[in-house]
Design a protein around this motif. Structure first.
Motif, mmCIF file in Angstrom:
data_model
loop_
_atom_site.group_PDB
_atom_site.id
_atom_site.type_symbol
_atom_site.label_atom_id
_atom_site.label_comp_id
_atom_site.label_asym_id
_atom_site.label_seq_id
_atom_site.Cartn_x
_atom_site.Cartn_y
_atom_site.Cartn_z
ATOM 1 N N THR A 118 27.209 4.853 28.085
ATOM 2 C CA THR A 118 28.076 5.624 28.973
ATOM 3 C C THR A 118 27.684 7.099 28.959
ATOM 4 N N LEU A 119 27.396 7.642 27.774
ATOM 5 C CA LEU A 119 26.961 9.035 27.686
ATOM 6 C C LEU A 119 25.629 9.245 28.403
ATOM 7 N N ALA A 120 24.730 8.267 28.306
ATOM 8 C CA ALA A 120 23.442 8.377 28.988
ATOM 9 C C ALA A 120 23.634 8.388 30.499
ATOM 10 N N ILE A 121 24.506 7.550 30.987
ATOM 11 C CA ILE A 121 24.799 7.513 32.426
ATOM 12 C C ILE A 121 25.393 8.855 32.861
ATOM 13 N N ALA A 175 18.442 10.994 29.288
ATOM 14 C CA ALA A 175 19.193 9.770 29.019
ATOM 15 C C ALA A 175 18.766 9.166 27.687
ATOM 16 N N LEU A 176 17.471 9.167 27.416
ATOM 17 C CA LEU A 176 16.979 8.652 26.145
ATOM 18 C C LEU A 176 17.486 9.511 24.997
ATOM 19 N N GLY A 177 17.481 10.828 25.190
ATOM 20 C CA GLY A 177 18.000 11.730 24.166
ATOM 21 C C GLY A 177 19.464 11.467 23.871
ATOM 22 N N LEU A 198 25.662 20.813 24.574
ATOM 23 C CA LEU A 198 26.845 20.702 25.433
ATOM 24 C C LEU A 198 26.625 19.735 26.594
ATOM 25 N N MET A 199 25.396 19.667 27.067
ATOM 26 C CA MET A 199 25.105 18.783 28.192
ATOM 27 C C MET A 199 25.221 17.313 27.785
ATOM 28 N N ILE A 200 24.800 16.985 26.568
ATOM 29 C CA ILE A 200 24.805 15.573 26.187
ATOM 30 C C ILE A 200 26.013 15.172 25.352
#
Length: 135
Positions: free
Chosen positions: A28-31, A53-55, A89-91
Motif C-alpha cells: 500500500t505504501l509503494a502504491i 516503490a521498491l524503496g 517524508l515522501m515514503i
C-alpha cells in the motif's frame, strides 16, 4: 495430542496473518509512493517511479532514524539533510511532524559523519552526505 496440533496450527496461522498484514502495508505504501504525494514537499517527478516503490517496500516506519537516513542515502545517492528528510517524508506516511524530521535528520547525519559511517562534502553552507565507499 490433537489439541497440541490445533494450537500449533492456530499460532502458525496467526503469525502468517501478521506477516501478510505487514506485507500488505508495504505494498500500500509503494502504491501511494507512485501517486502524487499529499504533502507539499518539493520532489522531482523522477522520484515517483518504480525505484521509489521498491524503496518503499524495503522501508518500514519502525526503523531507527539512523536506519532511515542510511536507507534514504542508499536510494538517493547523495543529498543534504533537506533532501534526505524529503525522501523520508515522501515514503513514510506515518510521520506527522515534518519539521521534527528535518531536525532529527540533521543531527543524525552529523553523528553518522563523526562516527565515520557516511561521508560529507561542504557545499556552500550545507553538507552533502553520501554513503561511505569501502574500497
Amino acid at each position: 495430542m490433537k489439541k497440541t496440533l490445533e494450537k500449533t496450527t492456530l499460532s502458525e496461522l496467526k503469525a502468517l496473518r501478521k506477516e501478510l498484514i505487514n506485507d500488505l502495508e508495504k505494498v500500500t505504501l509503494a502504491i501511494n509512493a507512485l501517486e502524487l504525494p499529499k504533502r507539499k514537499i518539493p520532489v522531482d517527478e523522477d522520484y515517483l517511479n518504480e525505484h521509489v516503490a521498491l524503496g518503499v517496500l524495503q522501508y518500514h516506519h519502525n526503523m531507527s532514524i539512523e536506519q532511515k537516513v542510511l536507507h534514504a542515502l542508499e536510494k538517493i545517492g547523495a543529498g543534504d539533510a533537506t533532501d534526505i528528510g524529503n525522501y523520508i517524508l515522501m515514503i513514510d506516511k506515518v510521520i506527522k511532524n515534518d519539521r521534527r524530521v528535518y531536525q532529527k535528520v540533521t543531527v543524525t547525519c552529523s553523528r553518522l559523519f563523526r562516527q565515520g559511517v557516511i561521508e560529507a562534502v561542504k557545499q556552500g553552507r550545507r553538507n552533502l552526505y553520501k554513503l561511505k565507499c569501502d574500497s
